[in-house]
Design a protein around this motif. Structure first.
Motif, short mmCIF file in Angstrom:
data_model
loop_
_atom_site.label_atom_id
_atom_site.label_comp_id
_atom_site.label_asym_id
_atom_site.label_seq_id
_atom_site.Cartn_x
_atom_site.Cartn_y
_atom_site.Cartn_z
N SER A 110 97.12 68.22 96.35
CA SER A 110 96.79 67.80 94.98
C SER A 110 98.03 67.82 94.09
CB SER A 110 95.69 68.67 94.39
OG SER A 110 94.45 68.38 95.02
N ALA A 111 98.90 68.82 94.27
CA ALA A 111 100.12 68.86 93.46
C ALA A 111 100.99 67.65 93.77
CB ALA A 111 100.88 70.17 93.71
N ALA A 112 100.94 67.17 95.01
CA ALA A 112 101.72 65.98 95.38
C ALA A 112 101.25 64.73 94.63
CB ALA A 112 101.64 65.75 96.90
N LYS A 113 100.05 64.80 94.07
CA LYS A 113 99.57 63.69 93.22
C LYS A 113 100.00 63.86 91.77
CE LYS A 113 95.25 63.28 95.82
NZ LYS A 113 93.78 63.56 95.73
N GLY A 114 100.63 65.02 91.48
CA GLY A 114 101.10 65.25 90.12
C GLY A 114 100.24 66.24 89.34
N LEU A 115 99.22 66.81 89.96
CA LEU A 115 98.41 67.79 89.23
C LEU A 115 99.19 69.10 89.09
CD1 LEU A 115 94.81 67.29 90.74
CD2 LEU A 115 95.90 66.13 88.81
N ASP A 116 98.90 69.82 88.01
CA ASP A 116 99.59 71.08 87.72
C ASP A 116 99.25 72.14 88.78
OD1 ASP A 116 100.94 72.93 85.70
OD2 ASP A 116 99.01 73.91 86.03
N ILE A 117 100.30 72.84 89.27
CA ILE A 117 100.11 73.78 90.38
C ILE A 117 99.16 74.92 90.01
CG2 ILE A 117 101.29 75.46 91.88
CD1 ILE A 117 103.41 73.54 92.31
N GLU A 118 99.32 75.48 88.82
CA GLU A 118 98.45 76.60 88.44
C GLU A 118 97.00 76.13 88.32
OE1 GLU A 118 99.38 79.69 88.72
OE2 GLU A 118 101.36 78.89 89.25
N TRP A 119 96.83 74.92 87.80
CA TRP A 119 95.47 74.35 87.72
C TRP A 119 94.90 74.20 89.13
CZ3 TRP A 119 92.51 70.42 89.55
CH2 TRP A 119 91.28 70.21 88.92
N CYS A 120 95.74 73.78 90.05
CA CYS A 120 95.29 73.57 91.44
C CYS A 120 94.89 74.88 92.11
CB CYS A 120 96.39 72.90 92.26
SG CYS A 120 96.67 71.18 91.82
N LYS A 121 95.61 75.96 91.79
CA LYS A 121 95.32 77.25 92.45
C LYS A 121 94.03 77.88 91.92
CE LYS A 121 100.05 78.74 93.50
NZ LYS A 121 101.15 79.66 93.12
N ALA A 122 93.72 77.62 90.65
CA ALA A 122 92.66 78.38 89.96
C ALA A 122 91.30 78.37 90.67
CB ALA A 122 92.53 77.90 88.52
N PRO A 123 90.78 77.22 91.11
CA PRO A 123 89.44 77.25 91.69
C PRO A 123 89.33 78.03 93.00
CG PRO A 123 90.30 74.99 91.63
CD PRO A 123 91.30 75.85 90.96
N ASP A 124 90.43 78.30 93.67
CA ASP A 124 90.40 79.05 94.93
C ASP A 124 90.58 80.55 94.73
OD1 ASP A 124 89.96 76.67 96.20
OD2 ASP A 124 91.61 76.84 97.61
N VAL A 125 90.81 80.98 93.48
CA VAL A 125 90.95 82.42 93.22
C VAL A 125 89.62 83.10 93.54
CG1 VAL A 125 91.26 84.17 91.43
CG2 VAL A 125 92.78 82.18 91.52
N GLY A 126 89.66 84.12 94.41
CA GLY A 126 88.44 84.80 94.83
C GLY A 126 88.03 84.47 96.25
N LEU A 127 88.60 83.43 96.83
CA LEU A 127 88.41 83.20 98.26
C LEU A 127 89.14 84.31 99.03
CD1 LEU A 127 88.94 79.33 98.58
CD2 LEU A 127 86.77 80.56 98.75
N ILE A 128 88.77 84.50 100.30
CA ILE A 128 89.40 85.56 101.09
C ILE A 128 90.86 85.20 101.37
CG2 ILE A 128 89.30 86.84 103.27
CD1 ILE A 128 86.26 86.26 103.26
N ALA A 129 91.74 86.17 101.18
CA ALA A 129 93.17 85.95 101.41
C ALA A 129 93.47 86.04 102.91
CB ALA A 129 93.98 86.98 100.65
N PRO A 130 94.25 85.11 103.45
CA PRO A 130 94.61 85.20 104.87
C PRO A 130 95.48 86.43 105.14
CG PRO A 130 95.15 83.03 103.98
CD PRO A 130 94.78 83.90 102.82
N ASP A 131 95.38 86.94 106.37
CA ASP A 131 96.30 87.98 106.82
C ASP A 131 97.62 87.38 107.25
OD1 ASP A 131 94.52 90.40 106.78
OD2 ASP A 131 93.30 89.05 108.01
N LEU A 132 97.58 86.13 107.65
CA LEU A 132 98.77 85.46 108.15
C LEU A 132 98.62 83.96 107.92
CD1 LEU A 132 101.37 85.29 109.98
CD2 LEU A 132 99.81 85.21 111.95
N VAL A 133 99.66 83.34 107.38
CA VAL A 133 99.71 81.88 107.27
C VAL A 133 100.88 81.41 108.12
CG1 VAL A 133 99.97 79.88 105.74
CG2 VAL A 133 98.82 81.94 104.90
N ILE A 134 100.58 80.58 109.10
CA ILE A 134 101.65 80.02 109.94
C ILE A 134 101.87 78.59 109.49
CG2 ILE A 134 102.36 79.40 112.27
CD1 ILE A 134 100.43 81.61 113.29
N TYR A 135 103.10 78.33 109.04
CA TYR A 135 103.44 76.97 108.61
C TYR A 135 104.20 76.28 109.74
CZ TYR A 135 105.16 73.03 105.92
OH TYR A 135 105.43 71.75 105.47
N LEU A 136 103.61 75.22 110.27
CA LEU A 136 104.28 74.44 111.32
C LEU A 136 105.18 73.43 110.64
CD1 LEU A 136 101.90 73.47 114.25
CD2 LEU A 136 103.75 75.13 114.17
#
Ligand code: DGP
Ligand code: NA
Ligand code: NA
Length: 210
Positions: A110-136
């Motif tokens: 969504s940020a790649a479309k130009g939306l504000d990053i903090e706005w993009c993060k807000a609705p996912d606050v409260g979801l379970i946090a990963p123990d590990l994120v693997i970026y390929l």
């Protein structure tokens, strides 16, 4: 190290990357490895196209419907929220989840479309946090060469380049970057080690939220 003896909770392990980064194949390989070790594990993916929200997302990605950018962002987030309760009960019950895409896709695309990053993060606050994120990590040009894109909405090289830039700004201490241009077997081996360590280290830790 043995991933088999899981006495505590399961680990939430997320794979992220551009389209055609090899995530989905590596998720499947990692899952069958863990199962072979006697580890209780399941493979999940977002978007989960099987729910009614997921079907709206799927039609949008296939360019069969047009939706406002913020509306679509909130649908992707809702698609993760509708799975939160099940995710929590699986993890607390000792099942490790290998998840193909999560909130970081939500923000990066969504940020790649130009939306504000903090706005993009807000609705996912409260979801379970990963123990590990693997970026390929693969170059957008290399990803595009891999059998080409399937023709979905975001599968265009200029867009993927912007997604990659946003992904790189999201890395935190739970991220491990794996060079996705290495051979399948080498990547697979690195993922096995990262996941095995993560599963062992997560057992005694409480779940936290994004
Ligand atoms: P996949 O099924 O992994 O190929 O994902 C479908 C497409 O949707 C892919 O281009 C990545 C994109 N995507 C995945 N999650 C999100 C999200 O939360 N928000 C947005 N805007 N795009 C996403
Ligand atoms: Na895709
Ligand atoms: Na995929």
């Amino acid at each position: 190290a043995n991933a088999g003896s899981n006495s505590g909770r399961g680990a939430l392990i997320v794979l992220e990357g551009l389209d055609r980064s090899g995530k989905s194949s590596q998720c499947a390989r990692l899952l069958s490895y863990l199962e072979g070790q006697g580890c209780r594990a399941e493979g999940w993916r977002f978007p989960d196209r099987g729910t009614s929200v997921g079907q709206m997302i799927s039609a949008y990605l296939a360019n069969e419907s047009q939706l406002d950018d913020r509306t679509v962002h909130l649908l992707f987030s809702a698609n993760r929220w509708e799975k939160r309760a099940l995710m929590e009960s699986k993890l607390l019950g000792g099942t490790t989840l290998i998840v193909d895409r999560y909130s970081y896709s939500g923000v990066a695309f969504s940020a790649a479309k130009g939306l504000d990053i903090e706005w993009c993060k807000a609705p996912d606050v409260g979801l379970i946090a990963p123990d590990l994120v693997i970026y390929l990590d693969v170059q957008p040009e290399k990803a595009a060469e891999r059998g080409g894109y399937g023709g979905e909405r975001y599968e265009k090289i200029e867009f993927q380049k912007r997604v990659a830039e946003h992904y790189h700004s999201l890395h935190d201490s739970t991220w491990k970057i794996v060079d996705g241009s290495l051979s399948m077997e080498t990547v697979e081996e690195q993922l096995r080690e990262l996941a095995t360590n993560c599963i062992q280290e997560s057992q005694g830790k409480p779940l936290t939220n994004l």
